[in-house]
Design a protein around this motif. Sequence first.
Motif, short mmCIF file in Angstrom:
data_model
loop_
_atom_site.label_atom_id
_atom_site.label_comp_id
_atom_site.label_asym_id
_atom_site.label_seq_id
_atom_site.Cartn_x
_atom_site.Cartn_y
_atom_site.Cartn_z
N LEU A 70 0.82 -1.21 0.00
CA LEU A 70 0.00 0.00 0.00
C LEU A 70 0.85 1.26 0.00
CD1 LEU A 70 -2.80 -1.09 2.48
CD2 LEU A 70 -3.09 -0.58 0.06
N SER A 71 1.94 1.24 0.75
CA SER A 71 2.80 2.43 0.78
C SER A 71 3.40 2.69 -0.59
CB SER A 71 3.89 2.28 1.84
OG SER A 71 4.87 1.34 1.44
N TYR A 72 3.74 1.63 -1.31
CA TYR A 72 4.26 1.79 -2.67
C TYR A 72 3.20 2.39 -3.58
CZ TYR A 72 5.51 0.53 -7.44
OH TYR A 72 5.74 0.57 -8.80
N ALA A 73 1.97 1.88 -3.48
CA ALA A 73 0.88 2.39 -4.32
C ALA A 73 0.61 3.86 -4.04
CB ALA A 73 -0.38 1.56 -4.09
N VAL A 74 0.59 4.23 -2.78
CA VAL A 74 0.30 5.62 -2.41
C VAL A 74 1.49 6.53 -2.77
CG1 VAL A 74 -0.24 7.19 -0.51
CG2 VAL A 74 -1.32 4.94 -0.61
N ALA A 75 2.70 6.00 -2.65
CA ALA A 75 3.89 6.79 -3.04
C ALA A 75 3.80 7.18 -4.51
CB ALA A 75 5.16 5.99 -2.77
N ARG A 76 3.36 6.26 -5.36
CA ARG A 76 3.20 6.57 -6.79
C ARG A 76 2.16 7.67 -6.99
NH1 ARG A 76 3.30 2.41 -10.90
NH2 ARG A 76 1.02 2.36 -10.74
N MET A 77 1.14 7.68 -6.17
CA MET A 77 0.10 8.69 -6.28
C MET A 77 0.62 10.06 -5.82
SD MET A 77 -3.06 6.36 -4.85
CE MET A 77 -4.38 7.51 -5.26
N ILE A 78 1.42 10.05 -4.75
CA ILE A 78 1.96 11.32 -4.24
C ILE A 78 2.90 11.97 -5.25
CG2 ILE A 78 3.45 12.35 -2.48
CD1 ILE A 78 2.29 10.32 -0.49
N VAL A 79 3.82 11.18 -5.84
CA VAL A 79 4.74 11.78 -6.82
C VAL A 79 3.99 12.22 -8.06
CG1 VAL A 79 6.77 10.53 -6.01
CG2 VAL A 79 5.37 9.53 -7.82
N SER A 80 2.89 11.56 -8.37
CA SER A 80 2.07 11.97 -9.51
C SER A 80 1.41 13.31 -9.24
CB SER A 80 1.02 10.91 -9.83
OG SER A 80 1.62 9.69 -10.21
N CYS A 81 1.03 13.55 -7.98
CA CYS A 81 0.47 14.85 -7.61
C CYS A 81 1.51 15.95 -7.78
CB CYS A 81 -0.02 14.82 -6.17
SG CYS A 81 -1.48 13.80 -5.88
N LEU A 82 2.75 15.65 -7.43
CA LEU A 82 3.83 16.63 -7.58
C LEU A 82 4.19 16.85 -9.04
CD1 LEU A 82 6.13 15.45 -4.66
CD2 LEU A 82 5.01 17.68 -4.83
#
Length: 315
Positions: free
Chosen positions: A50-62
């Motif tokens: 889950l942390s990997y999945a959310v990390a991808r979402m966070i960098v996509s926001c940036l």
Amino acid sequence: MEIPLDSLIRSESGVGVRIKENAAQRIKDSLGYTDFTLQPEFESIDDEILSYAVARMIVSCLNDRMIMDRLARYEAERAYHFLQTEEPAKKRYVAQSFGLDSDAGEMRVIDYVGLVATMKDAKWRLVNRDVRHGMVRILAGEYDELLRERIRVVIRSQLPLDIPGSIAMRLRPYADSVSVAYQEKILEQYGEVDEGSYPPCMEAIIRAVSEGTNIPHTARFSLTAFLHTIGLQEPQIVEVFARAPDFDISRTMYQVEHISGRGGTEYTPPGCQTLKTYGLCVNRDATCKDVSHPLSYYKRKKKGRKKETTESAAQ
């Protein structure tokens, strides 16, 4: 088991907050590689995924090219690290799932060239390989490195993700914390931007721009890549070129964004030898004799200026 990722992201307490914090930390770790062993928070496999999945979402926001590049490389390095302890059969399975056949002993030239394009070791250059009938020979011990690169390429090709606005708002605090960490990392490496420490070649280009001289593309590229690497943001770089009489903001912004990484490649400024080839190595001084790259000049000159300031203050 189906995991409600959307509900987790919207959660403001408990496991939801923990996963988002872990994801942000995962990205921060990618900015400067640390220990690849699992952190205490990641002892749960579900947390890890889950942390990997959310990390991808966070960098996509940036949507910052360099941060996405760092995360992709970090995840590839972690996968490589853990695969070293796996059984050969499992490693083969992972390699095949990423399109590599470690039993073949060769790759098609077109596939090989595309895969090793960013690998810097001279051994990967096609001229140094055994190529026969359109196939590149691959030694058994080289597949791990190729798999690591393949994982990086696949992860990076999937970013940025299309994040709905409502989700992006929930992730904004975590994205902001990553952005701050990234700026701190740049400052740690180069410190606050100091124009007085610019190498003579870059000073000459800036002066030419200010005087309205029509500088070549190689000069624009070199200056933009230099300023971006030492920490200037895109609007600040555009301001440098705004000094030119023929300044065109749309064209300049496009060029700066492209060179700064949004065009698909993370560029760094060319070294001194290349600048000589471009005819941009001018006004050499004593510091130039001891360095081979404008970034090395900048670091050395800045360190010297800081020492002089400290000594003057002590007198």
